[in-house]
Design a protein around this motif. Structure first.
Motif, PDB file in Angstrom:
ATOM      1  N   ASN A   1       0.812  -1.213   0.000  1.00  0.00           N
ATOM      2  CA  ASN A   1       0.000   0.000   0.000  1.00  0.00           C
ATOM      3  C   ASN A   1       0.850   1.269   0.000  1.00  0.00           C
ATOM      4  O   ASN A   1       0.321   2.376   0.016  1.00  0.00           O
ATOM      5  CB  ASN A   1      -0.954   0.013   1.201  1.00  0.00           C
ATOM      6  CG  ASN A   1      -0.219  -0.159   2.522  1.00  0.00           C
ATOM      7  OD1 ASN A   1       0.899  -0.658   2.568  1.00  0.00           O
ATOM      8  ND2 ASN A   1      -0.852   0.248   3.607  1.00  0.00           N
ATOM      9  N   PHE A   2       2.187   1.123  -0.011  1.00  0.00           N
ATOM     10  CA  PHE A   2       3.106   2.245  -0.174  1.00  0.00           C
ATOM     11  C   PHE A   2       3.771   2.121  -1.541  1.00  0.00           C
ATOM     12  O   PHE A   2       3.795   1.040  -2.132  1.00  0.00           O
ATOM     13  CB  PHE A   2       4.193   2.246   0.903  1.00  0.00           C
ATOM     14  CG  PHE A   2       3.757   2.742   2.241  1.00  0.00           C
ATOM     15  CD1 PHE A   2       2.424   2.970   2.549  1.00  0.00           C
ATOM     16  CD2 PHE A   2       4.696   2.992   3.233  1.00  0.00           C
ATOM     17  CE1 PHE A   2       2.026   3.422   3.799  1.00  0.00           C
ATOM     18  CE2 PHE A   2       4.317   3.449   4.485  1.00  0.00           C
ATOM     19  CZ  PHE A   2       2.982   3.659   4.773  1.00  0.00           C
TER      20      PHE A   2
ATOM     21  N   GLU B   1       4.066  -5.499   1.465  1.00  0.00           N
ATOM     22  CA  GLU B   1       3.655  -5.270   2.840  1.00  0.00           C
ATOM     23  C   GLU B   1       2.867  -6.479   3.315  1.00  0.00           C
ATOM     24  O   GLU B   1       1.741  -6.708   2.873  1.00  0.00           O
ATOM     25  CB  GLU B   1       2.815  -3.997   2.950  1.00  0.00           C
ATOM     26  CG  GLU B   1       2.094  -3.816   4.273  1.00  0.00           C
ATOM     27  CD  GLU B   1       3.021  -3.957   5.479  1.00  0.00           C
ATOM     28  OE1 GLU B   1       2.660  -4.689   6.410  1.00  0.00           O
ATOM     29  OE2 GLU B   1       4.114  -3.328   5.469  1.00  0.00           O
TER      30      GLU B   1
ATOM     31  N   THR C   1       7.222  -4.609   8.607  1.00  0.00           N
ATOM     32  CA  THR C   1       6.014  -3.907   8.195  1.00  0.00           C
ATOM     33  C   THR C   1       6.293  -2.421   8.043  1.00  0.00           C
ATOM     34  O   THR C   1       7.223  -1.877   8.654  1.00  0.00           O
ATOM     35  CB  THR C   1       4.883  -4.110   9.226  1.00  0.00           C
ATOM     36  OG1 THR C   1       3.734  -3.344   8.827  1.00  0.00           O
ATOM     37  CG2 THR C   1       5.315  -3.651  10.611  1.00  0.00           C
ATOM     38  N   ASN C   2       5.462  -1.752   7.233  1.00  0.00           N
ATOM     39  CA  ASN C   2       5.615  -0.301   7.082  1.00  0.00           C
ATOM     40  C   ASN C   2       4.819   0.472   8.136  1.00  0.00           C
ATOM     41  O   ASN C   2       4.782   1.708   8.116  1.00  0.00           O
ATOM     42  CB  ASN C   2       5.220   0.153   5.673  1.00  0.00           C
ATOM     43  CG  ASN C   2       3.777  -0.190   5.307  1.00  0.00           C
ATOM     44  OD1 ASN C   2       2.909  -0.307   6.161  1.00  0.00           O
ATOM     45  ND2 ASN C   2       3.529  -0.358   4.014  1.00  0.00           N
TER      46      ASN C   2
ATOM     47  N   SER D   1       1.538   0.597   8.723  1.00  0.00           N
ATOM     48  CA  SER D   1       0.341   1.285   8.239  1.00  0.00           C
ATOM     49  C   SER D   1      -0.979   0.725   8.748  1.00  0.00           C
ATOM     50  O   SER D   1      -2.021   1.361   8.590  1.00  0.00           O
ATOM     51  CB  SER D   1       0.326   1.267   6.705  1.00  0.00           C
ATOM     52  OG  SER D   1       0.338  -0.063   6.215  1.00  0.00           O
TER      53      SER D   1
ATOM     54  N   ARG E   1       6.670   9.736   3.182  1.00  0.00           N
ATOM     55  CA  ARG E   1       5.240   9.599   3.441  1.00  0.00           C
ATOM     56  C   ARG E   1       4.683  10.816   4.191  1.00  0.00           C
ATOM     57  O   ARG E   1       3.471  10.995   4.252  1.00  0.00           O
ATOM     58  CB  ARG E   1       4.966   8.335   4.265  1.00  0.00           C
ATOM     59  CG  ARG E   1       5.385   7.033   3.613  1.00  0.00           C
ATOM     60  CD  ARG E   1       4.540   6.701   2.423  1.00  0.00           C
ATOM     61  NE  ARG E   1       3.121   6.589   2.766  1.00  0.00           N
ATOM     62  CZ  ARG E   1       2.180   6.318   1.883  1.00  0.00           C
ATOM     63  NH1 ARG E   1       2.496   6.153   0.606  1.00  0.00           N
ATOM     64  NH2 ARG E   1       0.909   6.220   2.252  1.00  0.00           N
TER      65      ARG E   1
ATOM     66  N   GLU F   1       2.069  10.921   8.953  1.00  0.00           N
ATOM     67  CA  GLU F   1       2.068   9.459   8.978  1.00  0.00           C
ATOM     68  C   GLU F   1       3.191   8.917   9.841  1.00  0.00           C
ATOM     69  O   GLU F   1       3.017   7.921  10.553  1.00  0.00           O
ATOM     70  CB  GLU F   1       2.176   8.911   7.548  1.00  0.00           C
ATOM     71  CG  GLU F   1       1.942   7.423   7.485  1.00  0.00           C
ATOM     72  CD  GLU F   1       1.476   6.977   6.107  1.00  0.00           C
ATOM     73  OE1 GLU F   1       1.588   5.779   5.854  1.00  0.00           O
ATOM     74  OE2 GLU F   1       1.001   7.798   5.306  1.00  0.00           O
TER      75      GLU F   1
ATOM     76  N   ARG G   1       2.007   9.031  13.403  1.00  0.00           N
ATOM     77  CA  ARG G   1       1.065   7.942  13.726  1.00  0.00           C
ATOM     78  C   ARG G   1       1.804   6.631  13.954  1.00  0.00           C
ATOM     79  O   ARG G   1       1.467   5.858  14.859  1.00  0.00           O
ATOM     80  CB  ARG G   1       0.038   7.789  12.602  1.00  0.00           C
ATOM     81  CG  ARG G   1      -1.044   8.858  12.592  1.00  0.00           C
ATOM     82  CD  ARG G   1      -2.235   8.401  11.779  1.00  0.00           C
ATOM     83  NE  ARG G   1      -1.897   8.286  10.363  1.00  0.00           N
ATOM     84  CZ  ARG G   1      -2.156   9.221   9.453  1.00  0.00           C
ATOM     85  NH1 ARG G   1      -2.754  10.349   9.812  1.00  0.00           N
ATOM     86  NH2 ARG G   1      -1.834   9.036   8.186  1.00  0.00           N
ATOM     87  N   THR G   2       2.810   6.382  13.128  1.00  0.00           N
ATOM     88  CA  THR G   2       3.588   5.153  13.276  1.00  0.00           C
ATOM     89  C   THR G   2       4.373   5.157  14.578  1.00  0.00           C
ATOM     90  O   THR G   2       4.463   4.133  15.270  1.00  0.00           O
ATOM     91  CB  THR G   2       4.540   4.973  12.084  1.00  0.00           C
ATOM     92  OG1 THR G   2       3.794   4.998  10.862  1.00  0.00           O
ATOM     93  CG2 THR G   2       5.286   3.652  12.178  1.00  0.00           C
TER      94      THR G   2
END
Length: 357
Positions: free
Chosen positions: A37-38, A87, A114-115, A117, A141, A145, A148-149
């Motif tokens: 999704n990235f 991912e 994992t990224n 997300s 990104r 973002e 949030r990560t």
């Protein structure tokens, strides 16, 4: 010990690696799928897209896991899984996949990259079946973002028995953000490593891998200068002088996963990124235990000795795998993947006793 004065390498991936020359563990580097999704600018096209089909859960359970379990049982070894993508968490059955791996009688360890997300709740659910969770922070990104990560990392860092680590992807032009993130990770005592970027258009690893499958791959690479006499790719500059100085001088190691030995057998524990950043990840003509200590599974099920694909394919999860009966002589100029760098290896036969029985 001088960092460049080494003649052998052993892994520190587990307690068994630290206490035995032959750890009796097969590390499985598995590209679960290419869907992601990235779309990071520096990520090679062979590693991600938005359309590849997800591997079927039944195939994973009835082919891949049964095959690997049989191999481990026959060789009297255990399995250590390192799952990447794409991912991995975009797979609709990812929790069931983790559960199936965890339930194998020969599974020793399960880790995933994992990224960051998906929801923190999904990571918490997955942690029931994981030993290690590795987040990659991608600065292009945007800071919203990234924030949030970081919040997810802070919450997950309290889970007992979960080894949480972070890859700080040090992208050109984002070093002020990189420094800001490092301060936060230090504040909350979250382990991390600063990763040096290899943009996909100068990605030696991608070229090595693609030339295994397509000998005409380089014909369409206009951005590269290819010296066939030395098997070297001369890349365009990526980092500024100041950024390189930060990477090389202010480099902080979050964890050590390998030992390097000098000619007297004395060793130092380091992280593979230290070798990569210093340009010391060159092992051509060394004896390497890829295919013995480690296997690489591509998204299409093809199995190789390692990420570098040295020695060609050794089978498929659908058609069977032939495990090599001995180590291989490295033919690559540069070893770019950290997973390959830490595999047992020695420069000359007289140093073999440092890392083999």
């Amino acid at each position: 010990m001088n960092l460049s004065d080494f003649v052998a390498i052993s892994s520190l991936e587990s307690k068994e690696h630290a206490t035995r020359k032959d750890p009796k563990i097969i590390s499985i580097d598995w590209i679960l799928g290419l869907r992601c999704n990235f779309s990071c600018s520096y990520c090679s096209p062979y590693l991600h897209n938005t359309f590849s089909p997800h591997a079927k859960l039944e195939d994973i359970q009835n082919n891949l896991l049964k095959t690997l379990n049989n191999i481990a049982q026959e060789s009297k070894k255990e399995l250590k899984f390192n799952i990447t993508g794409g991912e991995p968490f975009v797979h609709p059955d990812i929790i069931e996949i983790f559960r199936s791996i965890h339930s194998l009688e020969t599974t020793k360890y399960v880790g995933v990259v994992t990224n960051g997300s998906v929801s923190v709740e999904k990571y918490i659910e997955a942690s029931k079946y994981l030993d290690q969770l590795v987040f990659s922070l991608h600065f292009e990104r945007g800071w919203t973002e990234i924030s949030r990560t970081l919040e997810k990392l802070i919450k997950l860092n309290s889970i007992q028995d979960l080894y949480l680590t972070t890859h700080v992807m040090a992208e050109h032009g984002y070093f002020e953000d990189v420094k800001k993130v490092i301060e936060i990770l230090d504040q909350y005592n979250i382990k991390y490593i600063i990763r040096k970027i290899h943009p996909h258009y100068i990605d030696q690893e991608a070229i090595n891998r693609e030339t295994v499958k397509d000998k005409n791959f380089l014909d369409n690479k206009k951005d590269l200068t290819y010296d066939t006499s030395n098997d070297i790719i001369e890349p365009k500059p990526y980092y500024t002088k100041e950024e390189l100085e930060f990477l090389e001088k202010d480099y902080k190691v979050g964890w050590n996963t390998m030992r390097i030995y000098n000619t007297h057998g004395k060793y130092q524990e380091i992280n593979p990124d230290q070798l990569k950043t210093s340009g010391l990840n060159t092992f051509k003509n060394w004896t390497c235990f890829v295919g013995i200590d480690r296997l690489q599974i591509e998204a299409d099920g093809t199995v190789y000795r390692a990420v570098c694909m040295e020695g060609g394919s050794i089978g498929s999860i659908f058609e069977g795998i032939t495990i090599p009966d001995g180590p291989i002589t490295c033919g690559s100029k540069t070893c770019l993947c950290a997973a390959d760098v830490i595999v047992r290896k020695y420069k000359e036969e007289k140093y073999s006793s440092f890392v083999s029985e």
